[in-house]
Design a protein around this motif. Structure first.
Motif, PDB file in Angstrom:
ATOM      1  N   UNK A  96      21.875  64.024  24.433  1.00 42.91           N
ATOM      2  CA  UNK A  96      23.137  63.531  24.533  1.00 42.91           C
ATOM      3  C   UNK A  96      23.024  61.659  24.854  1.00 42.91           C
ATOM      4  N   UNK A  97      22.325  61.268  24.742  1.00 43.85           N
ATOM      5  CA  UNK A  97      22.274  60.244  25.783  1.00 43.85           C
ATOM      6  C   UNK A  97      21.893  59.091  24.722  1.00 43.85           C
ATOM      7  N   UNK A  98      21.124  59.678  23.473  1.00 41.05           N
ATOM      8  CA  UNK A  98      21.203  59.407  22.369  1.00 41.05           C
ATOM      9  C   UNK A  98      21.611  58.921  21.472  1.00 41.05           C
ATOM     10  N   UNK A  99      22.871  60.160  21.556  1.00 43.87           N
ATOM     11  CA  UNK A  99      24.390  59.937  20.844  1.00 43.87           C
ATOM     12  C   UNK A  99      24.890  59.138  20.726  1.00 43.87           C
ATOM     13  N   UNK A 100      25.022  58.522  22.869  1.00 50.41           N
ATOM     14  CA  UNK A 100      26.082  57.997  23.365  1.00 50.41           C
ATOM     15  C   UNK A 100      25.578  56.515  22.704  1.00 50.41           C
ATOM     16  N   UNK A 101      23.980  56.635  23.023  1.00 51.09           N
ATOM     17  CA  UNK A 101      23.445  55.208  22.730  1.00 51.09           C
ATOM     18  C   UNK A 101      24.219  54.516  20.888  1.00 51.09           C
ATOM     19  N   UNK A 102      23.528  55.503  20.301  1.00 53.45           N
ATOM     20  CA  UNK A 102      23.587  54.785  18.786  1.00 53.45           C
ATOM     21  C   UNK A 102      25.497  54.814  19.172  1.00 53.45           C
ATOM     22  N   UNK A 120      19.584  68.033  37.238  1.00 50.37           N
ATOM     23  CA  UNK A 120      19.736  67.670  35.861  1.00 50.37           C
ATOM     24  C   UNK A 120      21.077  66.676  35.943  1.00 50.37           C
ATOM     25  N   UNK A 121      22.210  67.484  36.371  1.00 53.14           N
ATOM     26  CA  UNK A 121      23.179  66.806  35.730  1.00 53.14           C
ATOM     27  C   UNK A 121      23.213  65.739  36.322  1.00 53.14           C
ATOM     28  N   UNK A 122      23.138  65.326  37.241  1.00 56.38           N
ATOM     29  CA  UNK A 122      22.860  64.172  38.290  1.00 56.38           C
ATOM     30  C   UNK A 122      22.263  63.180  37.633  1.00 56.38           C
ATOM     31  N   UNK A 123      21.102  63.685  37.002  1.00 50.10           N
ATOM     32  CA  UNK A 123      19.835  62.629  37.139  1.00 50.10           C
ATOM     33  C   UNK A 123      20.315  62.254  35.487  1.00 50.10           C
ATOM     34  N   UNK A 124      20.706  63.186  34.949  1.00 45.28           N
ATOM     35  CA  UNK A 124      20.825  63.334  32.932  1.00 45.28           C
ATOM     36  C   UNK A 124      22.240  61.716  33.173  1.00 45.28           C
ATOM     37  N   UNK A 125      22.667  62.362  33.700  1.00 42.15           N
ATOM     38  CA  UNK A 125      24.225  61.478  33.480  1.00 42.15           C
ATOM     39  C   UNK A 125      24.390  60.459  34.516  1.00 42.15           C
ATOM     40  N   UNK A 126      23.384  60.578  35.949  1.00 38.04           N
ATOM     41  CA  UNK A 126      22.925  58.969  36.094  1.00 38.04           C
ATOM     42  C   UNK A 126      22.327  57.740  34.802  1.00 38.04           C
ATOM     43  N   UNK A 127      21.294  58.180  34.245  1.00 41.49           N
ATOM     44  CA  UNK A 127      20.934  56.922  33.086  1.00 41.49           C
ATOM     45  C   UNK A 127      21.528  57.254  32.458  1.00 41.49           C
ATOM     46  N   UNK A 128      22.686  58.214  31.847  1.00 41.96           N
ATOM     47  CA  UNK A 128      23.578  57.733  30.615  1.00 41.96           C
ATOM     48  C   UNK A 128      24.785  56.084  31.236  1.00 41.96           C
ATOM     49  N   UNK A 129      24.776  56.601  32.586  1.00 41.47           N
ATOM     50  CA  UNK A 129      26.044  56.042  32.770  1.00 41.47           C
ATOM     51  C   UNK A 129      25.478  54.228  33.513  1.00 41.47           C
ATOM     52  N   UNK A 130      23.975  54.629  33.464  1.00 39.97           N
ATOM     53  CA  UNK A 130      23.599  53.031  33.584  1.00 39.97           C
ATOM     54  C   UNK A 130      23.361  52.172  32.059  1.00 39.97           C
ATOM     55  N   UNK A 131      22.630  53.595  31.346  1.00 38.46           N
ATOM     56  CA  UNK A 131      22.217  52.421  30.134  1.00 38.46           C
ATOM     57  C   UNK A 131      23.804  52.147  29.602  1.00 38.46           C
TER      58      UNK A 131
END
Ligand code: SME
Length: 151
Positions: A9-15, A136-147
């Protein structure tokens, strides 16, 4: 049962957002990708800080959401007021929970910071499943929002 993979998910949003800096475009893209990544996510969206101690709805997916939330109210207000993640296993046990849908059983709200560390919005996910969210949701979404929002 679709279950999110946060690395993918992070990779697709970053792209999708690589060359974008417009906040509405970024919020709409994050909301869409997150919402459709996991069957637990029944309402997904942003509330934007539009004035001191006041938020208004931003891009979202799911049924209609309330338009205005002061920092003094709800799970979203708690996240904006404290700058901390609010993971609510049972919304009926959260004092002052704002019910935009009677079907909501649990909720996860993350503060959204800009590159100066200012809270500019909150990111809200509702689930019709009880205790739906985990570390895992907290960590994953925190990383995405930060990026996305501090670049
Ligand atoms: N439940 C949130 C309000 C937003 S609706 O869920 C979309 C709250 O208590 O702040």
């Amino acid at each position: 049962m679709t279950r999110v993979n946060y690395d993918d998910l992070a990779k697709s949003i970053a792209a999708l957002t690589a060359d974008e800096d417009d906040l509405v475009a970024l919020m709409a893209t994050v909301t869409c990708e997150v919402h459709h990544s996991d069957d637990r996510f029944d309402w997904t969206g942003f509330y934007r800080v539009v004035a001191p101690e006041l938020m208004k709805i931003g891009p979202y997916q799911g049924g209609h959401g309330c338009l205005v939330i002061p920092f003094s109210r709800g799970v979203c207000g708690a996240a904006a007021r404290t700058g901390t993640v609010q993971r609510v296993a049972d919304v009926d046990s959260f004092p002052g929970h704002i019910a935009c849908a009677t079907s909501t059983r649990s909720e996860l709200v993350l503060p959204v910071f800009d590159c100066t560390g200012t809270v500019i919005a909150v990111f809200d996910i509702d689930s019709d499943q009880p205790d739906a969210f985990d570390d895992g949701d907290v960590a994953g979404l925190t990383a995405i929002l930060g990026a996305v929002f501090t670049k």
